[in-house]
Design a protein around this motif. Sequence first.
Motif, PDB file in Angstrom:
ATOM      1  N   ARG A 148       0.396  -1.393  -0.099  1.00 22.84           N
ATOM      2  CA  ARG A 148      -0.330  -0.272   0.124  1.00 22.84           C
ATOM      3  C   ARG A 148       0.727   1.024   0.241  1.00 22.84           C
ATOM      4  O   ARG A 148       0.121   2.377   1.105  1.00 22.84           O
ATOM      5  CB  ARG A 148      -0.837   0.063   1.345  1.00 22.84           C
ATOM      6  CG  ARG A 148      -2.132  -1.089   1.720  1.00 22.84           C
ATOM      7  CD  ARG A 148      -3.318  -1.285   0.350  1.00 22.84           C
ATOM      8  NE  ARG A 148      -3.615   0.566   0.029  1.00 22.84           N
ATOM      9  CZ  ARG A 148      -4.561   0.809   0.922  1.00 22.84           C
ATOM     10  NH1 ARG A 148      -4.929   0.222   1.599  1.00 22.84           N
ATOM     11  NH2 ARG A 148      -4.975   2.324   0.936  1.00 22.84           N
ATOM     12  N   PHE A 149       1.831   1.063  -0.753  1.00 23.11           N
ATOM     13  CA  PHE A 149       2.411   3.171  -1.138  1.00 23.11           C
ATOM     14  C   PHE A 149       1.315   4.166  -1.071  1.00 23.11           C
ATOM     15  O   PHE A 149       2.208   4.358  -1.883  1.00 23.11           O
ATOM     16  CB  PHE A 149       3.608   1.892  -2.376  1.00 23.11           C
ATOM     17  CG  PHE A 149       4.750   1.438  -1.864  1.00 23.11           C
ATOM     18  CD1 PHE A 149       5.311   1.514  -1.090  1.00 23.11           C
ATOM     19  CD2 PHE A 149       5.082   0.536  -3.385  1.00 23.11           C
ATOM     20  CE1 PHE A 149       6.319   0.934  -0.285  1.00 23.11           C
ATOM     21  CE2 PHE A 149       5.933  -0.256  -2.567  1.00 23.11           C
ATOM     22  CZ  PHE A 149       6.891  -0.137  -1.074  1.00 23.11           C
ATOM     23  N   ASP A 150       0.431   3.094  -1.979  1.00 19.72           N
ATOM     24  CA  ASP A 150      -0.027   4.551  -1.832  1.00 19.72           C
ATOM     25  C   ASP A 150      -0.898   5.350  -0.707  1.00 19.72           C
ATOM     26  O   ASP A 150      -1.193   7.079  -0.861  1.00 19.72           O
ATOM     27  CB  ASP A 150      -1.482   4.258  -2.647  1.00 19.72           C
ATOM     28  CG  ASP A 150      -2.365   3.468  -1.694  1.00 19.72           C
ATOM     29  OD1 ASP A 150      -1.846   2.157  -1.959  1.00 19.72           O
ATOM     30  OD2 ASP A 150      -3.769   3.155  -1.130  1.00 19.72           O
ATOM     31  N   MET A 151      -0.800   4.952   0.015  1.00 25.84           N
ATOM     32  CA  MET A 151      -0.994   5.275   1.572  1.00 25.84           C
ATOM     33  C   MET A 151      -0.014   6.451   1.816  1.00 25.84           C
ATOM     34  O   MET A 151      -0.665   7.515   2.464  1.00 25.84           O
ATOM     35  CB  MET A 151      -1.289   4.500   2.632  1.00 25.84           C
ATOM     36  CG  MET A 151      -2.081   3.542   2.538  1.00 25.84           C
ATOM     37  SD  MET A 151      -2.002   2.517   4.103  1.00 25.84           S
ATOM     38  CE  MET A 151      -2.497   3.265   5.951  1.00 25.84           C
ATOM     39  N   LEU A 152       1.133   6.288   1.383  1.00 29.67           N
ATOM     40  CA  LEU A 152       2.328   7.081   1.377  1.00 29.67           C
ATOM     41  C   LEU A 152       2.345   8.236   0.444  1.00 29.67           C
ATOM     42  O   LEU A 152       2.700   9.274   1.336  1.00 29.67           O
ATOM     43  CB  LEU A 152       3.453   6.557   1.518  1.00 29.67           C
ATOM     44  CG  LEU A 152       3.949   5.517   2.304  1.00 29.67           C
ATOM     45  CD1 LEU A 152       5.541   4.587   1.632  1.00 29.67           C
ATOM     46  CD2 LEU A 152       4.641   5.437   3.419  1.00 29.67           C
ATOM     47  N   ASP A 153       1.003   8.495   0.197  1.00 26.00           N
ATOM     48  CA  ASP A 153       1.228   9.312  -1.715  1.00 26.00           C
ATOM     49  C   ASP A 153      -0.224  10.078  -0.569  1.00 26.00           C
ATOM     50  O   ASP A 153       0.381  10.974  -2.056  1.00 26.00           O
ATOM     51  CB  ASP A 153       1.569   8.704  -2.681  1.00 26.00           C
ATOM     52  CG  ASP A 153       2.422   7.773  -2.276  1.00 26.00           C
ATOM     53  OD1 ASP A 153       3.533   8.029  -1.643  1.00 26.00           O
ATOM     54  OD2 ASP A 153       2.947   7.499  -3.884  1.00 26.00           O
ATOM     55  N   ILE A 170      10.208   5.690   1.125  1.00 24.57           N
ATOM     56  CA  ILE A 170       9.904   6.262   2.267  1.00 24.57           C
ATOM     57  C   ILE A 170      10.774   7.425   2.345  1.00 24.57           C
ATOM     58  O   ILE A 170      10.593   8.503   2.756  1.00 24.57           O
ATOM     59  CB  ILE A 170      10.599   5.417   2.885  1.00 24.57           C
ATOM     60  CG1 ILE A 170       9.652   4.516   3.484  1.00 24.57           C
ATOM     61  CG2 ILE A 170      10.945   6.101   4.495  1.00 24.57           C
ATOM     62  CD1 ILE A 170      10.390   3.462   3.804  1.00 24.57           C
ATOM     63  N   ALA A 171      11.617   7.897   1.318  1.00 28.03           N
ATOM     64  CA  ALA A 171      12.600   9.048   1.108  1.00 28.03           C
ATOM     65  C   ALA A 171      12.016  10.075   0.700  1.00 28.03           C
ATOM     66  O   ALA A 171      12.021  10.949   0.880  1.00 28.03           O
ATOM     67  CB  ALA A 171      13.433   8.801   0.426  1.00 28.03           C
ATOM     68  N   ARG A 172      10.805   9.936  -0.242  1.00 32.33           N
ATOM     69  CA  ARG A 172      10.064  10.574  -0.366  1.00 32.33           C
ATOM     70  C   ARG A 172       9.174  12.073   0.319  1.00 32.33           C
ATOM     71  O   ARG A 172       8.970  12.788   0.095  1.00 32.33           O
ATOM     72  CB  ARG A 172       8.771  10.354  -2.189  1.00 32.33           C
ATOM     73  CG  ARG A 172       8.195  11.154  -2.563  1.00 32.33           C
ATOM     74  CD  ARG A 172       8.360  11.018  -3.930  1.00 32.33           C
ATOM     75  NE  ARG A 172       7.192   9.480  -4.377  1.00 32.33           N
ATOM     76  CZ  ARG A 172       8.075   8.659  -5.022  1.00 32.33           C
ATOM     77  NH1 ARG A 172       8.806   8.086  -5.834  1.00 32.33           N
ATOM     78  NH2 ARG A 172       7.693   7.616  -5.032  1.00 32.33           N
TER      79      ARG A 172
END
Lengths: 190, 190
Positions: free
Chosen positions: A65-70, A131-133
């Motif tokens: 769920r990288f979308d949660m990060l964005d 994560i870096a973003r």
Amino acid sequence: MARASKREEIAQAALEQFRTRGFNATGISDITSAAGAPKGSFYNHFASKEDSALEALERYAAGLRFDMLDAAGQPPLERLRAHFAFLGADTVDSGFARGCLVGNFGAEVADHSEEIRSAVRRGFQQWAAHIARVLTEAQEAGEVGAGLDVRATALFVLSAWEGALIAARADKSSAPIDAFFQLVFDVLLR
Amino acid sequence: MARASKREEIAQAALEQFRTRGFNATGISDITSAAGAPKGSFYNHFASKEDSALEALERYAAGLRFDMLDAAGQPPLERLRAHFAFLGADTVDSGFARGCLVGNFGAEVADHSEEIRSAVRRGFQQWAAHIARVLTEAQEAGEVGAGLDVRATALFVLSAWEGALIAARADKSSAPIDAFFQLVFDVLLR
């Protein structure tokens, strides 16, 4: 009517089996019986156990769920915390049976299969880049100091996460996961 | 003259094999051929592969050089750094083939063998207790803030170490280990 292909069931069962048993302890028959498919049918869809492990890694990564990060509209560090809270709940809710497939394959298989090692490496790199973003956004928003080395911090936070899941599974307690949240969000990124 | 027992060679070969191959991928014959002993001789000394894995964990823990953490006359944080530098060099020098046996067994076997899980758990606990002791000394010496939660920090640093080794082995680069030193010693414990 032709019988529907069991490919999806087999691929999903492989992901589950690899996550709970690891690569070497998972047999093809573990996968096919979990999928309710005859053993031979595995090879209609995958060339080898390694081949299905590579797809399992892709499926696992898609579930991170990288979308949660964005997600726009939420402060960056809150998104980062929600991301790990979502993943941590999965391990806790499984009674500490399920860990992170990227880390587990990294620990178990990286030395034996160049293809799996490369996939694990790519998985870590993509994850660290996400994560870096978020950390860069947190920096721009003034949530963390301008001096923070975003790339090294992302790598470090991801390492700490992988280690925390391993320690939590060995301990069958969330103490290592709790320590991760405390140290990352209350100390490191304060 | 009776032939000397191969027990020591077999136990040491088991440690090496488990560290590079993992538990499930190591066969008894891998251990005995590395030890230059006949396959059957394994069972003269160990009841099972699991039994030799437990001894391998003890031997590995003995090689973690906790004495470096206790060395008087050196500032506490310098000792902590030297401890991880010593361990990191072993992984780097092996071309990233050798990781940490505690973490690797934790990732691979913790769900399948209650005995190995307990041993891994004990290993993590003892290690974290050693780190916590050094952090307490660092606190008393004013090297780190009095507000630092020593126990949670020790758990976290150990998790981060385990994850860094896994990521370094997948990446075949020391970048994750370098990030560990940078974030732990220049940011977290500054």
